[in-house]
Scaffold this motif. Structure first.
Motif, short mmCIF file in Angstrom:
data_model
loop_
_atom_site.label_atom_id
_atom_site.label_comp_id
_atom_site.label_asym_id
_atom_site.label_seq_id
_atom_site.Cartn_x
_atom_site.Cartn_y
_atom_site.Cartn_z
N GLY A 116 0.80 -1.22 0.00
CA GLY A 116 0.00 0.00 0.00
C GLY A 116 0.83 1.27 0.00
O GLY A 116 2.04 1.25 0.29
N SER A 117 0.16 2.39 -0.31
CA SER A 117 0.85 3.68 -0.37
C SER A 117 -0.13 4.77 0.02
O SER A 117 -1.34 4.57 0.00
N ALA A 118 0.43 5.92 0.37
CA ALA A 118 -0.41 7.05 0.76
C ALA A 118 0.33 8.34 0.51
O ALA A 118 1.57 8.38 0.54
N VAL A 119 -0.44 9.41 0.28
CA VAL A 119 0.13 10.75 0.10
C VAL A 119 -0.02 11.51 1.40
O VAL A 119 -1.11 11.57 1.97
N SER A 120 1.11 12.08 1.88
CA SER A 120 1.03 12.97 3.05
C SER A 120 1.80 14.24 2.70
O SER A 120 3.02 14.27 2.72
N GLY A 121 1.07 15.28 2.31
CA GLY A 121 1.70 16.54 1.91
C GLY A 121 2.60 16.33 0.71
O GLY A 121 2.17 15.75 -0.29
N PRO A 122 3.88 16.74 0.79
CA PRO A 122 4.76 16.63 -0.37
C PRO A 122 5.35 15.23 -0.56
O PRO A 122 6.12 15.00 -1.49
N PHE A 123 4.97 14.29 0.32
CA PHE A 123 5.58 12.96 0.28
C PHE A 123 4.57 11.87 -0.05
O PHE A 123 3.37 12.00 0.20
N ILE A 124 5.11 10.79 -0.60
CA ILE A 124 4.36 9.54 -0.70
C ILE A 124 5.15 8.51 0.08
O ILE A 124 6.39 8.46 0.00
N TRP A 125 4.44 7.70 0.85
CA TRP A 125 5.05 6.54 1.51
C TRP A 125 4.54 5.28 0.84
O TRP A 125 3.34 5.15 0.59
N GLN A 126 5.46 4.35 0.55
CA GLN A 126 5.10 3.10 -0.11
C GLN A 126 5.61 1.93 0.71
O GLN A 126 6.81 1.80 0.98
N LEU A 127 4.70 1.06 1.10
CA LEU A 127 5.07 -0.12 1.89
C LEU A 127 5.56 -1.24 0.99
O LEU A 127 5.22 -1.31 -0.20
#
Ligand SMILES: [Ca+2]
Length: 283
Positions: A116-127
């Motif tokens: 999974g992944s998510a957008v938080s402000g200027p970043f994306i986190w990808q598991l």
């Protein structure tokens, strides 16, 4: 079931309460205690997904994460999505317009199984699934900015505007808060239960609204979770949307709220299609 020390739960409670979110302040309660018994939840409401529109999607997307990217002024009325996919040697992450045209795509190492992944402000986190690797990316270019390492498995991820926190699933019935800048562990939400029974295999997530939505792996089922109690308060049967690709792994997975509306996007692994839906009472 993984158990976590009391001090972590207490820290989680403090952190989440400061952020306006309630978490458990005691160890895992899911083990049945016959002296008092688990507290039965209120029965969830049964909903169905009313299809508003159907959109094409890369049929090879083994979808592990689906998010509506916060609108850019240049987007106009178009909806931009973020998709992260799995399978070793084939995992990637990409942005696309809801009509199917891709914008940017980035592959990940062949050794990693994307999740999974998510957008938080200027970043994306990808598991990633079992490697303990979490990749931080630029939200526009998808360029890798760095990596963090976590214990346990990575399954689903979402970002909650109201608390400014990421929420992560790991295949159990526990959801974990994560710092949106560092991915640091910020503690657990209450165990997710339905009628007092644990709901394991929580997978793709959406936490853009007041309810946390989760796909349940290998079931055509979305559950709506009250983050304050962990109780399942809604169940959505997605079986009518399954395009029946013929692969047993191609299960429902992918839930993304369209901000400021009552609509959601739902899909599955290699479904080749995204549905824009509204949840309405079943029957
Ligand atoms: Ca999602």
């Amino acid at each position: 079931m993984i158990r976590f020390p009391l001090r972590l739960a207490a820290a989680a409670a403090a952190a989440a309460l400061a952020a306006g979110c309630s978490v458990s302040d005691a160890p895992d309660h899911t083990t049945t205690d016959t002296s008092s018994g688990p507290v039965a939840d209120t029965a969830p409401t049964d909903l169905r997904a009313e299809v508003i529109s159907t959109h094409r999607m890369d049929p090879d997307s083994f979808t592990q994460g689906l998010t509506v990217v916060p609108a850019d002024t240049a987007d106009g009325d178009r909806i931009r999505i973020l998709v992260s996919t799995g399978l070793r040697g084939a995992s990637r992450i990409y942005t696309a317009w809801l009509d199917g045209d891709e914008i940017v795509s980035a592959d990940i190492d062949d050794s990693l199984f994307g999740e999974g992944s998510a957008v938080s402000g200027p970043f994306i986190w990808q598991l990633t699934w079992t490697s303990g690797v979490v990749i931080k990316r630029d939200a526009h270019t998808l360029a890798e900015l760095g990596r963090q390492h976590i214990a346990g498995e990575g399954w689903g991820l979402c970002y909650n505007d109201a608390t400014g926190m990421l929420i992560q699933s790991d295949g159990s019935n526990r959801l974990r808060l994560r710092d949106p800048h560092t991915f640091a562990d910020k503690g657990l939400l209450p165990p997710v239960t339905d009628g007092g029974a644990p709901v394991d295999n929580l997978n793709e997530l959406d936490c853009g609204g007041e309810v946390i939505w989760a796909n349940v792996w290998q079931q055509p089922l979305l559950v709506g979770i009250d983050p304050a109690t962990g109780h399942v308060i809604h169940r959505v049967d997605l079986s009518a949307l399954d395009p029946q690709t013929g692969h047993r792994d191609d299960v429902a997975n992918g839930i993304a709220r369209i901000p400021h509306t009552d609509r959601y996007l739902v899909t599955g692994k290699r479904w080749g299609v995204i549905y824009q839906v509204r949840f309405v009472p079943a029957g």
